[in-house]
Design a protein around this motif. Structure first.
Motif, mmCIF file in Angstrom:
data_model
loop_
_atom_site.group_PDB
_atom_site.id
_atom_site.type_symbol
_atom_site.label_atom_id
_atom_site.label_comp_id
_atom_site.label_asym_id
_atom_site.label_seq_id
_atom_site.Cartn_x
_atom_site.Cartn_y
_atom_site.Cartn_z
ATOM 1 N N GLN A 96 0.831 -1.209 0.000
ATOM 2 C CA GLN A 96 0.000 0.000 0.000
ATOM 3 C C GLN A 96 0.862 1.254 0.000
ATOM 4 O OE1 GLN A 96 -3.176 0.079 -0.592
ATOM 5 N NE2 GLN A 96 -3.117 -2.132 -0.682
ATOM 6 N N PHE A 97 1.954 1.210 0.756
ATOM 7 C CA PHE A 97 2.893 2.348 0.779
ATOM 8 C C PHE A 97 3.412 2.604 -0.648
ATOM 9 C CE2 PHE A 97 7.429 3.493 0.750
ATOM 10 C CZ PHE A 97 7.403 4.719 1.393
ATOM 11 N N ALA A 98 3.820 1.527 -1.306
ATOM 12 C CA ALA A 98 4.369 1.672 -2.672
ATOM 13 C C ALA A 98 3.335 2.314 -3.596
ATOM 14 C CB ALA A 98 4.801 0.309 -3.207
ATOM 15 N N LEU A 99 2.097 1.878 -3.476
ATOM 16 C CA LEU A 99 1.061 2.385 -4.396
ATOM 17 C C LEU A 99 0.635 3.801 -4.040
ATOM 18 C CD1 LEU A 99 -1.111 -0.819 -4.852
ATOM 19 C CD2 LEU A 99 0.680 0.072 -6.339
ATOM 20 N N ASP A 100 0.350 4.026 -2.757
ATOM 21 C CA ASP A 100 -0.186 5.344 -2.356
ATOM 22 C C ASP A 100 0.889 6.424 -2.408
ATOM 23 O OD1 ASP A 100 -2.537 4.083 -1.825
ATOM 24 O OD2 ASP A 100 -2.348 4.126 0.352
ATOM 25 N N GLU A 101 2.061 6.101 -1.869
ATOM 26 C CA GLU A 101 3.029 7.179 -1.614
ATOM 27 C C GLU A 101 4.120 7.289 -2.663
ATOM 28 O OE1 GLU A 101 4.078 7.614 2.556
ATOM 29 O OE2 GLU A 101 2.296 6.450 3.080
ATOM 30 N N VAL A 102 4.297 6.266 -3.478
ATOM 31 C CA VAL A 102 5.363 6.321 -4.489
ATOM 32 C C VAL A 102 4.756 6.302 -5.894
ATOM 33 C CG1 VAL A 102 7.564 5.334 -5.222
ATOM 34 C CG2 VAL A 102 6.876 5.149 -2.828
ATOM 35 N N ASP A 103 3.939 5.295 -6.190
ATOM 36 C CA ASP A 103 3.256 5.271 -7.497
ATOM 37 C C ASP A 103 2.335 6.494 -7.630
ATOM 38 O OD1 ASP A 103 0.778 4.574 -9.172
ATOM 39 O OD2 ASP A 103 1.965 2.823 -9.654
ATOM 40 N N LEU A 162 8.184 -1.206 -5.775
ATOM 41 C CA LEU A 162 9.003 -0.031 -5.435
ATOM 42 C C LEU A 162 10.122 0.158 -6.448
ATOM 43 C CD1 LEU A 162 9.103 -0.431 -1.552
ATOM 44 C CD2 LEU A 162 8.247 1.572 -2.783
ATOM 45 N N CYS A 163 10.744 -0.938 -6.872
ATOM 46 C CA CYS A 163 11.851 -0.805 -7.835
ATOM 47 C C CYS A 163 11.316 -0.356 -9.200
ATOM 48 C CB CYS A 163 12.617 -2.118 -7.935
ATOM 49 S SG CYS A 163 14.090 -1.960 -8.941
ATOM 50 N N HIS A 164 10.143 -0.867 -9.586
ATOM 51 C CA HIS A 164 9.553 -0.385 -10.845
ATOM 52 C C HIS A 164 9.295 1.122 -10.752
ATOM 53 C CE1 HIS A 164 6.109 0.757 -13.421
ATOM 54 N NE2 HIS A 164 6.921 0.252 -14.315
ATOM 55 N N CYS A 165 8.798 1.574 -9.601
ATOM 56 C CA CYS A 165 8.540 3.013 -9.420
ATOM 57 C C CYS A 165 9.846 3.814 -9.434
ATOM 58 C CB CYS A 165 7.794 3.260 -8.112
ATOM 59 S SG CYS A 165 6.073 2.721 -8.155
ATOM 60 N N ALA A 166 10.902 3.232 -8.851
ATOM 61 C CA ALA A 166 12.201 3.936 -8.850
ATOM 62 C C ALA A 166 12.693 4.111 -10.283
ATOM 63 C CB ALA A 166 13.221 3.159 -8.018
ATOM 64 N N ASN A 167 12.502 3.093 -11.110
ATOM 65 C CA ASN A 167 12.896 3.205 -12.532
ATOM 66 C C ASN A 167 12.079 4.295 -13.217
ATOM 67 O OD1 ASN A 167 14.471 1.022 -12.018
ATOM 68 N ND2 ASN A 167 13.563 -0.325 -13.548
ATOM 69 N N TRP A 168 10.791 4.270 -12.951
ATOM 70 C CA TRP A 168 9.872 5.258 -13.533
ATOM 71 C C TRP A 168 10.346 6.672 -13.147
ATOM 72 C CZ3 TRP A 168 3.929 4.867 -12.025
ATOM 73 C CH2 TRP A 168 3.198 5.870 -12.689
ATOM 74 N N ALA A 169 10.692 6.825 -11.852
ATOM 75 C CA ALA A 169 11.134 8.142 -11.364
ATOM 76 C C ALA A 169 12.457 8.552 -12.015
ATOM 77 C CB ALA A 169 11.287 8.096 -9.849
ATOM 78 N N GLU A 170 13.440 7.633 -11.955
ATOM 79 C CA GLU A 170 14.792 8.017 -12.381
ATOM 80 C C GLU A 170 14.928 8.116 -13.898
ATOM 81 O OE1 GLU A 170 18.114 6.985 -9.343
ATOM 82 O OE2 GLU A 170 17.180 5.098 -9.934
ATOM 83 N N PHE A 171 14.363 7.138 -14.614
ATOM 84 C CA PHE A 171 14.583 7.080 -16.068
ATOM 85 C C PHE A 171 13.474 7.806 -16.845
ATOM 86 C CE2 PHE A 171 16.162 2.620 -14.723
ATOM 87 C CZ PHE A 171 17.333 3.144 -14.198
#
Ligand SMILES: N[C@@H](CCC(=O)N[C@@H](CS)C(=O)NCC(=O)O)C(=O)O
Length: 204
Positions: A96-103, A162-171
């Motif tokens: 839920q953290f990954a979806l609400d706060e990062v995605d 979370l790692c997919h979101c990190a890629n989305w953010a960085e790349f």
């Protein structure tokens, strides 16, 4: 055989990666959002979807959790802890953290950059979303501490999201992750063979 509708350039990446982690056979229909291939199955036009026999499941996280629940072999391995355990409650909390706060902030930024009709885009939305994203990464750094993965020693679904979101953010969005334990954690996860295989599909 499972059929994934959705390109690896979208949240479909999560489902492909999940299949690779679990060693499952699948057919990939590399469809874009709102393409005829997805509209036939999902009126919203959103990808990914998973075709399972006569059924269709939407939402990348629900698809991945279903696959992990169905195919996990180990007591607490293969992407998920067992339902009804405290470890699973912590895992679901991280999901839920990954979806609400990062995605969530990444998606807000995307909507106000290219997804919404131009007249609905708000120029202040992106910095506000970045503020929220940065706060979430700080929280991740604190909660992760020295642990290899968010729930402890085992790689589970929230690590993948979370790692997919990190890629989305960085790349994609070009929001850097600062040096520190969260960045090291993402770089460690990127060494996984299933991740590398999925990245190859993204490039091909
Ligand atoms: N919660 C859904 C979100 C699906 C989603 O919004 N997918 C994007 C591509 S990554 C999409 O199809 N967007 C088109 C739209 O919002 O109309 C999931 O995790 O699968």
């Amino acid at each position: 055989m499972y059929k994934i509708i959705g390109s690896p350039l979208t949240r479909g990446f999560r489902v492909i990666w999940c299949m690779e982690e679990l060693g499952l056979e699948y057919e990939l229909i590399s469809a874009k959002p709102h393409s005829p291939e997805i509209l036939e199955l999902n009126l919203s036009g959103k990808v990914p979807a998973l075709v399972v026999g006569d059924d269709v499941i939407f939402d990348s996280t629900a698809i991945c959790q279903f696959l992990a629940d169905k195919h996990a072999k180990g007591e607490q391995g293969d992407l998920t802890h067992k339902a009804g355990t405290i470890a699973r409650a912590h895992q679901d909390s991280w999901t839920q953290f990954a979806l609400d706060e990062v995605d969530g902030p990444l998606w807000t930024a995307a909507k106000h950059t290219f997804s919404y009709p131009e007249e609905l885009r708000c120029k202040d939305a992106k910095p506000a979303a970045k503020f929220e994203f940065d706060r979430a990464i700080k929280s991740l750094e604190t909660r992760l501490g020295e642990k290899p993965f968010v729930t402890g020693d085992t790689f589970t679904l929230p690590d993948l999201i979370l790692c997919h979101c990190a890629n989305w953010a960085e790349f994609g969005t070009k929001w850097p992750i600062p040096d520190g334990n969260a960045k090291d954690y993402f770089n460690r996860i990127r060494q996984r063979p299933a991740y590398k295989k999925t990245m190859q599909k993204r490039k091909s």
